[in-house]
Write an enzyme that holds these catalytic residues in place. Structure first.
Site, PDB file in Angstrom:
ATOM      1  CE  LYS A  96      -1.864  -5.784   7.047  1.00  0.00           C
ATOM      2  NZ  LYS A  96      -1.527  -4.586   7.876  1.00  0.00           N
TER       3      LYS A  96
ATOM      4  CD  GLU B 223      -4.787  -2.005   9.163  1.00  0.00           C
ATOM      5  OE1 GLU B 223      -4.329  -3.081   8.741  1.00  0.00           O
ATOM      6  OE2 GLU B 223      -4.073  -0.996   9.342  1.00  0.00           O
TER       7      GLU B 223
ATOM      8  CB  CYS C  79      -2.677  -1.433   6.197  1.00  0.00           C
ATOM      9  SG  CYS C  79      -1.449  -0.274   6.830  1.00  0.00           S
TER      10      CYS C  79
END
Length: 356
Positions: free
Chosen positions: A129, A47, A163
């Site tokens: 995300k 990430e 994540c």
């Protein structure tokens, strides 16, 4: 497509550049070269590998962390930049797929981005995300349903999450339902709040990656970063906040569809590549027992609705919409809101049309 029986993959465990995009691009290309020398078809980065995870927002008050904002923004990656083109060209020249994690710069905003570049240097997909985690929202904007993407590639069907998206059951199921074969799991370092928050630990989050493989009957390539002393120095970590962020925190792994680890873990403070051969036939064995979007599903009891509808902040409309708006203004002034029910639907239709 996706006919390879064996795919050799590498999960990166390395120190991200300290908010320095140029250095980060050089390191990205060098790691891709190392992976290709090991015979890898795919390399996966964690990430915000570029330009590094914004740990500063976790280490102090918002007003204090703002002093890093301009530098972080300036060193984030734009997908139409020369830096991106260098990475894409490296993928082509090396003949390797690159799954990249980065802070995406778009206009005046940043997003937690991931993309997959083919071994021909083509951008196969990019995503954001959907919901940045906790104080990440002070840095990054949100993604859309369209970012829950799985696409067919020469390696098989490949998707990705960032994540703690791996703790979102509906987002995971959205990818499972698209028959993912290889899943890209992007993580930062696990050395943040190590004494205060067990939920942020490597143990918990690698378990989430492992469960992803078992639930989705796919290979999961989990890549993370490593915090160095240089990072701590840049972020002014000292005696007053030494427990908040520490050196190390790396934990990268590749999981089989039955949850097996396919390589040894590296030491948490070591840099390197975790490499494994993915035998794609193992997916069929796993799905024969449990396919939660097929024979093991119960859609009459529970099902997921995935809405790919999307709205941009600005939309060009047909000139005819001016007439519609004028007809709306009059009832609004004279008849109240009730009169808007049907005309508003017509306005919505016009806004969805592409400009002529």
């Amino acid at each position: 497509m996706g006919t390879r029986k064996i795919v050799r993959a590498a999960a990166v465990q390395a120190a991200s550049p300290n908010y320095d995009l140029a250095v980060g691009v050089d390191k990205t290309i060098e790691l891709a070269r190392q992976a290709r020398d090991e015979g890898c078809d795919l390399i996966v980065f964690g990430e915000t590998w570029l330009p590094g995870y914004p740990f500063h927002v976790w280490l102090g008050a918002p007003a204090w962390s703002l002093k890093y904002s301009a530098r972080y923004f300036a060193n984030s990656l734009s997908l139409d930049s020369a830096e991106y083109r260098r990475i894409a060209e490296a993928a082509r020249s090396l003949g390797i797929f690159i799954a990249l994690g980065y802070s995406e710069r778009s206009g005046g905003s940043l997003y937690l981005g991931q993309c997959l570049i083919s071994d021909k240097g083509e951008l196969l997909w990019s995503r954001r995300k959907l919901k940045p985690t906790h104080v990440e929202r002070t840095v990054f904007g949100e993604g859309y349903a369209r970012d829950l993407i799985v696409s067919e590639t020469d390696l098989g069907r490949v998707g990705a999450l960032c994540c703690w998206e791996h703790l979102s059951p509906l987002s995971k199921y959205a990818l499972y339902s698209q028959h993912e074969a290889i899943h890209i799991a992007a993580w930062p370092s696990f050395s943040l709040y190590s004494e205060q928050a067990h939920a942020l630990s490597a143990k918990v989050n690698m378990a989430a990656s492992q469960i992803y493989s078992v639930e989705g009957q796919c290979f999961t390539i989990a890549a993370s970063s490593v915090v160095t002393q240089e990072t701590l120095d840049m972020l002014e970590v000292g005696e007053h906040n030494a427990s908040l962020l520490k050196v190390g925190g790396g934990s990268s792994m590749i999981f089989a569809p039955d949850g097996r680890t396919l390589a040894p873990y590296l030491p948490h403070d070591a840099e390197g590549l975790v490499i494994a051969d993915l035998n794609m036939e193992e997916i069929a064995y796993a799905k024969a027992i449990n396919d939660p979007v097929g024979h093991y599903s119960k859609p009459e009891a529970t099902r997921l609705v995935l809405d790919f509808g999307h709205r941009e902040p600005m939309t060009r409309v047909h000139s005819e919409s001016k007439y519609i708006q004028e007809t709306l203004d009059q009832p609004l002034r004279n008849k109240g809101v009730q009169a808007l029910t049907n005309p508003a639907q017509e306005t919505e239709k016009s806004l969805l049309q592409e400009p002529s």
